[in-house]
Design a protein around this motif. Structure first.
Motif, PDB file in Angstrom:
ATOM      1  N   ALA A  25       0.815  -1.211   0.000  1.00  0.00           N
ATOM      2  CA  ALA A  25       0.000   0.000   0.000  1.00  0.00           C
ATOM      3  C   ALA A  25       0.850   1.263   0.000  1.00  0.00           C
ATOM      4  O   ALA A  25       0.393   2.326  -0.424  1.00  0.00           O
ATOM      5  CB  ALA A  25      -0.934  -0.008   1.212  1.00  0.00           C
ATOM      6  N   LEU A  26       2.099   1.154   0.477  1.00  0.00           N
ATOM      7  CA  LEU A  26       2.997   2.310   0.552  1.00  0.00           C
ATOM      8  C   LEU A  26       3.837   2.507  -0.695  1.00  0.00           C
ATOM      9  O   LEU A  26       4.511   3.532  -0.819  1.00  0.00           O
ATOM     10  CB  LEU A  26       3.930   2.157   1.754  1.00  0.00           C
ATOM     11  N   VAL A  27       3.808   1.557  -1.606  1.00  0.00           N
ATOM     12  CA  VAL A  27       4.781   1.567  -2.694  1.00  0.00           C
ATOM     13  C   VAL A  27       4.605   2.758  -3.636  1.00  0.00           C
ATOM     14  O   VAL A  27       5.546   3.191  -4.290  1.00  0.00           O
ATOM     15  CB  VAL A  27       4.718   0.224  -3.463  1.00  0.00           C
ATOM     16  N   GLY A  28       3.407   3.314  -3.677  1.00  0.00           N
ATOM     17  CA  GLY A  28       3.172   4.465  -4.550  1.00  0.00           C
ATOM     18  C   GLY A  28       3.366   5.807  -3.867  1.00  0.00           C
ATOM     19  O   GLY A  28       2.965   6.839  -4.411  1.00  0.00           O
ATOM     20  N   ASP A  29       4.006   5.814  -2.692  1.00  0.00           N
ATOM     21  CA  ASP A  29       4.236   7.044  -1.919  1.00  0.00           C
ATOM     22  C   ASP A  29       2.947   7.823  -1.668  1.00  0.00           C
ATOM     23  O   ASP A  29       2.854   9.024  -1.953  1.00  0.00           O
ATOM     24  CB  ASP A  29       5.254   7.950  -2.627  1.00  0.00           C
ATOM     25  N   PRO A  30       1.930   7.168  -1.107  1.00  0.00           N
ATOM     26  CA  PRO A  30       0.661   7.868  -0.886  1.00  0.00           C
ATOM     27  C   PRO A  30       0.769   8.902   0.228  1.00  0.00           C
ATOM     28  O   PRO A  30       1.542   8.739   1.175  1.00  0.00           O
ATOM     29  CB  PRO A  30      -0.292   6.732  -0.475  1.00  0.00           C
ATOM     30  N   GLY A  31      -0.028   9.952   0.105  1.00  0.00           N
ATOM     31  CA  GLY A  31      -0.099  10.921   1.191  1.00  0.00           C
ATOM     32  C   GLY A  31      -0.908  10.391   2.354  1.00  0.00           C
ATOM     33  O   GLY A  31      -0.669  10.752   3.503  1.00  0.00           O
ATOM     34  N   LEU A  32      -1.887   9.532   2.058  1.00  0.00           N
ATOM     35  CA  LEU A  32      -2.744   8.926   3.075  1.00  0.00           C
ATOM     36  C   LEU A  32      -2.629   7.414   3.000  1.00  0.00           C
ATOM     37  O   LEU A  32      -2.767   6.826   1.925  1.00  0.00           O
ATOM     38  CB  LEU A  32      -4.204   9.333   2.859  1.00  0.00           C
TER      39      LEU A  32
END
Length: 338
Positions: free
Chosen positions: A153-160
């Motif tokens: 879930a973090l691989v796309g550098d999400p803000g949330l």
């Protein structure tokens, strides 16, 4: 970063509409971990889907950085969704290794091999599974699988980063590992984290802010350490140690007071200093000590004896202790003390 304003959502039911959310308003500060806590059926998963822009509310507004998401066209809606990382438990592909599962969104986005390997390596380090990179899901524990899901879930550098019930069905070690990863995502990657859970222990462990959801409505919300100091707060009642003391113990003192102390200095020093300064005997009759994140918080029922007992309690309150004073009356009965 995220503001939910007057959100309402219902679903068709046999006897008419079922109201999953009713007039929900919530602020999720940037860079924080916010926990939404409630029992099964309270509307937590519905709220998570709406915030993830996977569904639309009947009414109300969801804002990201001030922008109203309800009016986005399909192209801009897809772009907004890419800013949100959703932790999907149980969604790992069995034919892919841990590293391969984390890399999948990058492959789908056309990211080249060297960049993928660098990003996946950093995330494996973040979740503490570098040595499990080549393992398939069946060779991982449920807790390790959940940590891989967080990394993906973090691989796309999400803000949330949005996690719905991330510790469900995990043992204590597995749950602790997942919560550590969520905390590191906030601390090291700067992600804003929203966690929906029915486990108050999750909030105690990692949350900065909390909202209680019950029957589709927010019943209490705010900064966690502020709420636990409010004796009227449902959050305080659910997170702080219970006070259970025998009547005989209560009757031996001139004064009884329920006290909440927050922080290392308050927990470690206020009571001994009050004892010394005012010549007052202070005994812990009930309660105990817990931690909110890394902050120690005590909730004690104190028994005080001595001519300056009231003065000692006032002094403790002036230094940040939350004090509810009571007086022991005849035959050991407890009467409220103004």
């Amino acid at each position: 970063m995220i503001t939910v304003e007057n959100l309402t959502k219902s679903f068709p039911g046999d006897g008419g509409p079922v109201h999953a959310l009713q007039d929900v308003t919530l602020d999720v500060p940037a860079g924080s971990i916010t926990g939404v806590v409630g029992p099964a059926g309270s509307g937590k998963s519905t709220l998570a889907r709406l915030v993830a822009l996977q569904d639309r509310p009947d009414s109300g507004v969801i804002r990201f950085d001030g922008f109203n998401t309800s009016g986005l066209d399909p192209r801009r809606l897809r772009a907004a969704r890419r800013r949100i990382g959703v932790v999907q438990r149980g969604g790992l592909l069995e034919q892919r290794t841990a590293a391969g599962n984390i890399a999948l969104p990058l492959e789908q986005a056309g990211v080249d091999g060297p960049q993928r390997r660098e990003k996946v390596g950093r995330l494996l380090d973040l979740i503490g599974l570098t040595d499990k990179a080549a393992h398939y899901p069946e060779a991982l524990t449920p807790g390790q699988q959940a940590r891989v899901a967080v990394a993906r879930a973090l691989v796309g550098d999400p803000g949330l980063l949005l996690a719905d019930d991330p510790t469900r069905d995990l043992d204590a070690d597995g749950a602790a590992g997942v919560l550590t990863v969520l905390d590191r995502a906030r601390a090291e990657l700067g992600a804003t984290v929203l966690v929906a859970t029915d486990d108050a222990g999750v909030v105690r462990r990692i949350a900065d802010d909390v909202a209680l959801l019950d029957g589709g409505r927010i019943t209490e919300a705010g900064h966690l350490l502020s709420l636990v100091q409010d004796p009227r707060s449902a959050v305080a009642q659910s997170l702080l140690p219970e006070i259970d003391a025998p009547k005989a113990a209560k009757a031996r003192h001139d004064r009884l007071a329920e006290v909440v102390l927050v922080g290392f200095a308050a927990v470690g020093a206020l009571l001994p200093e009050a004892t010394s300064r005012f010549g007052t005997t202070i005994s812990v009759v009930g309660g105990g000590l817990t931690r909110i994140g890394e902050t120690p918080v005590a909730r004690f029922l104190l028994g005080l004896s001595g001519t300056q007992a009231d003065t000692a309690l006032t002094w403790i309150a002036e230094r940040g202790g939350q004090v509810q004073q009571r007086r022991t009356g005849p035959q050991g009965l407890v009467a409220a003390c103004a």
